[in-house]
Design a protein around this motif. Sequence first.
Motif, PDB file in Angstrom:
ATOM      1  N   LEU A  87       0.789  -1.273   0.052  1.00  0.00           N
ATOM      2  CA  LEU A  87       0.088   0.069   0.183  1.00  0.00           C
ATOM      3  C   LEU A  87       0.846   1.371  -0.080  1.00  0.00           C
ATOM      4  N   ILE A  89       3.402   1.879   1.403  1.00  0.00           N
ATOM      5  CA  ILE A  89       3.870   2.223   2.950  1.00  0.00           C
ATOM      6  C   ILE A  89       5.511   2.621   3.070  1.00  0.00           C
ATOM      7  N   LEU A 128      -0.667   5.785   2.924  1.00  0.00           N
ATOM      8  CA  LEU A 128      -2.178   4.931   2.883  1.00  0.00           C
ATOM      9  C   LEU A 128      -3.401   5.588   2.628  1.00  0.00           C
ATOM     10  N   ALA A 244      -1.795  -2.379   7.042  1.00  0.00           N
ATOM     11  CA  ALA A 244      -0.639  -1.079   6.617  1.00  0.00           C
ATOM     12  C   ALA A 244      -0.338  -0.267   7.983  1.00  0.00           C
TER      13      ALA A 244
END
Length: 332
Positions: A87, A89, A128, A244
């Motif tokens: 995602l 991150i 995110l 996440a």
Amino acid sequence: MAALLVAAMVLALMIGSVHLPVATVLEVVARRLGVGGLDVSVLDDRIVWELRLPRVLGAAATGAGLALCGAVLQSLTRNDLADPYLLGISGGAAVGAVSVIVLGVSVAGLVGSALVGAGAFAGALLALVLVLGLAAGRAGDLPPTRVVLAGVAVGQVCAAYTSFIVIMSGDHDAARRVLSWTLGSLAGVRWTGAITLVVLVLLTFVLVMAYTSALDAFAFGETAAGSLGVSVQATRWTLMIATALVTAGLVSFTGAIGFVGLVVPHLVRLACGPLHKRLLPLSALAGALLLVLADTLARSLVDGQEVPIGIVTAVVGAPVFAWLLRREGRTS
């Protein structure tokens, strides 16, 4: 696997710039727990309890967390290449870390590594939000393909930002610090950080274990999972946001450590099968074992210098992943 992890942690406490016998390590731990070890020297006590043990616990927690998140995301997206940084991150965290290191962004009350960690966490959360905003459909669904594409897009933008800032700054020391952070390190983990990481990963483990049946159902596709009574979108949103956030927390303490969340779940799946009731606990233990050994190697491989742990995990993980690909190619 648990026994191997304990043995690896004891070994990690013994090895370093000052090598200690196993008896000394056990005596230090016993003394701190109040059950013996009264003859331990002050130096040995500080080396084992204040320097090495929090780092070893932090490595174990980080490895377990990354492997858990990787296993969950691979099942949710049905994508073998999914890892905890799916995602965006790591890219977002790098943006936050670079903003602190190179641009000198500051927050009242925070200095040094704590400030860098806070910046990395904030950047990861921003990434995110962007990924979920791009991937979410009008009906509130979260299609895996769009999640992957949004993660790639946000990650590339973040990588472009960090590269531009580092190059334009012309500060070679800042560039070195940024490179060191992006490759990961557990050198700065002390008791506060170690306890935070352990608690974070334990909470994550409890959460994902509550969804083992739902994750098993996802293996048959969304339609089949829904027919089995799984709330597909609620499960996907909950687990994606949870993994996440956990990944963002881990990255803020240790930097981006690659390959653990990608390779470990595949290896464990070969050994125990796809049922998540076994897959998730074994992935956590295997990830913890891998990162404890990798960190031990990183700080003892070169005398007087620490190798970034991301280099060690890449050197180990890339050949293993190549072997997995070849193995799948021969069996398909």
